[in-house]
Scaffold this motif. Structure first.
Motif, PDB file in Angstrom:
ATOM      1  N   PHE A 207       0.830  -1.198   0.000  1.00  0.00           N
ATOM      2  CA  PHE A 207       0.000   0.000   0.000  1.00  0.00           C
ATOM      3  C   PHE A 207       0.870   1.255   0.000  1.00  0.00           C
ATOM      4  N   ILE A 269      -8.180   2.561  -3.101  1.00  0.00           N
ATOM      5  CA  ILE A 269      -8.158   2.116  -1.703  1.00  0.00           C
ATOM      6  C   ILE A 269      -8.314   3.371  -0.854  1.00  0.00           C
ATOM      7  N   ALA A 272      -8.817   1.713   5.607  1.00  0.00           N
ATOM      8  CA  ALA A 272      -8.255   0.447   6.085  1.00  0.00           C
ATOM      9  C   ALA A 272      -9.116  -0.068   7.227  1.00  0.00           C
ATOM     10  N   ILE A 281     -13.002 -11.436  -0.145  1.00  0.00           N
ATOM     11  CA  ILE A 281     -11.845 -10.557  -0.331  1.00  0.00           C
ATOM     12  C   ILE A 281     -11.158 -10.866  -1.658  1.00  0.00           C
ATOM     13  N   LYS A 283      -6.990 -10.348  -3.422  1.00  0.00           N
ATOM     14  CA  LYS A 283      -5.613  -9.939  -3.174  1.00  0.00           C
ATOM     15  C   LYS A 283      -4.896  -9.751  -4.506  1.00  0.00           C
ATOM     16  N   CYS A 327      -1.305  -6.589  -1.768  1.00  0.00           N
ATOM     17  CA  CYS A 327      -2.455  -6.060  -1.029  1.00  0.00           C
ATOM     18  C   CYS A 327      -3.596  -7.055  -0.898  1.00  0.00           C
ATOM     19  N   PHE A 329      -7.613  -6.845   0.048  1.00  0.00           N
ATOM     20  CA  PHE A 329      -8.605  -5.772   0.124  1.00  0.00           C
ATOM     21  C   PHE A 329      -9.996  -6.307  -0.162  1.00  0.00           C
ATOM     22  N   SER A 332     -12.840  -1.002  -1.820  1.00  0.00           N
ATOM     23  CA  SER A 332     -11.938   0.117  -1.543  1.00  0.00           C
ATOM     24  C   SER A 332     -11.313   0.066  -0.162  1.00  0.00           C
ATOM     25  N   VAL A 333     -11.547  -1.009   0.585  1.00  0.00           N
ATOM     26  CA  VAL A 333     -11.039  -1.136   1.956  1.00  0.00           C
ATOM     27  C   VAL A 333      -9.795  -2.014   1.980  1.00  0.00           C
ATOM     28  N   GLY A 334      -8.664  -1.457   2.387  1.00  0.00           N
ATOM     29  CA  GLY A 334      -7.436  -2.225   2.534  1.00  0.00           C
ATOM     30  C   GLY A 334      -7.470  -3.044   3.807  1.00  0.00           C
ATOM     31  N   LEU A 335      -7.048  -4.305   3.709  1.00  0.00           N
ATOM     32  CA  LEU A 335      -7.135  -5.217   4.849  1.00  0.00           C
ATOM     33  C   LEU A 335      -5.800  -5.790   5.293  1.00  0.00           C
TER      34      LEU A 335
END
Length: 363
Positions: A207, A269, A272, A281, A283, A327, A329, A332-335
């Motif tokens: 990220f 993104i 978070a 999800i 990746k 990444c 995710f 739009s949410v990074g995990l």
């Protein structure tokens, strides 16, 4: 468990193109927070894994972010009255409870209350005893809220004598602990080659973040600890084992807060969060590109040959050597940050912990 994750030609922001995205009919589906291509990939994986329609898969993606937020709020509020939770097959929140009072609070928030026989204290005691055993390489310890059990995973590569102590400890707790075995090894996902490169090694860009006007890349600690200088800039921080996050100074002059898709579009993104069991999800990484799947467990300890890494996220999304640092995710949410793999599972360092540790913000 179905491992039919989709690969559709995406790599992490800052990575190199290794494939071409093939559009599908589902790519026209509009889901808030998802680019059309990421939505298509996620929908395709859900329909294959669960045998549901594209429309049903899209509904799961539309509700799961709010569901994950509700689940987090409820489990925090209920404390020891809950025993974890997860998202069900429809993407809706389920909270494990041990009292009617807790169940009433869960129902009041529109979630499902599920009574379980094993309390948080009982599972925590089992896990603490297992964690107290000297770490055994090629094993993992995690919680399965859907089964209300602690799960010990043991590879055939684990040393018999060391594993026997771990297994004997597991036996002490009866059905509170489930043991699973698999062929192969658990190992970090780094490889020699291309993408972000340095010192003859390859990882994937994670990220893009910033601090005090300087851009950085949050990446896997086993990457930044092994290589001092990458083609995008120098490693400036590393935490591995224990954790698996690190920081690379981004000197390229380009640091978009987006995941690059190889048809000229991107996935933004914008925030978070922590991953939730049952969450759908995707990746991205420079070897397997875009793969999608489901969060299977959180707070997992993975015992690599180099040492134990704690509090990882376990998923069914495919990863391979060279994907490290890429990444994880949900729209739009990074995990998370790709850490490693073993037994058909993939493991990710939660990105929220890394952001907090380095005082950086997503771009």
């Amino acid at each position: 468990m179905n491992r039919m994750s989709r690969t559709v030609g995406l790599a992490a922001a800052g990575g190199l193109a290794l494939g071409v995205l093939v559009p599908t009919a589902a790519s026209a589906t509009s889901i808030e927070g998802y680019s059309g291509d990421v939505a298509a990939a996620a929908i395709s994986t859900i329909t294959e894994d669960r045998g549901v329609s594209d429309a049903a898969a899209a509904r799961i993606l539309r509700v799961q972010q709010d569901s994950a937020r509700t689940l987090s709020e409820l489990t925090t509020r209920l404390g020891d009255q809950q025993v974890g939770g997860y998202l069900d097959a429809r993407g809706l929140p389920v909270v494990n409870v041990v009292s009617e009072a807790a169940a009433e609070q869960v129902r009041a928030e529109g979630a499902t209350a599920r009574f379980v026989s094993r309390s948080t204290a009982r599972l925590d005691a089992a896990r603490a005893a297992l964690e107290a055993v000297p770490p055994v390489a090629h094993t993992s310890i995690g919680l399965d809220p859907r089964a209300n059990q602690v799960v010990v995973t043991v590879s055939e590569a684990a040393a018999d004598a060391a594993a026997s102590v771990l297994l004997a400890t597991a036996d002490r707790f009866g059905d509170a602990v489930r043991v699973e075995r698999f062929a192969g090894e658990m190992h970090k996902a780094i490889y020699n080659g291309e993408a972000i490169t340095g010192g003859g090694s390859r990882c994937s860009a994670g990220f893009n973040v910033n601090r005090g006007g300087q851009n950085y890349i949050v990446d896997a600690g086993h990457c930044t600890g092994a290589v001092a200088q990458w083609n995008v800039g120098p490693s400036v921080e590393a935490s591995f084992p224990g954790d698996d996050y690190g920081l690379i100074r981004n000197d390229t002059g380009s640091a978009p807060g987006e995941v690059t898709l190889w048809d000229g579009t991107t996935q933004a993104i914008t925030s978070a969060a922590d991953a939730t069991v049952g969450q759908q999800i995707c990746k991205s990484g420079s070897t397997t590109n875009l793969t999608c799947g489901t969060v299977e467990a959180v707070d997992v300890t993975v015992n690599y040959a180099e040492g134990a890494v704690h509090e990882l996220v376990q998923t069914s999304a495919a990863v391979n050597s060279g994907d490290s640092g890429g990444c994880l995710f949900a729209g739009s949410v990074g995990l998370g940050i790709t850490s490693g793999m073993g037994g058909g599972n993939s493991y990710f360092q939660p990105v929220t912990e890394a952001l907090s540790a380095y005082g950086v913000s997503l771009n």
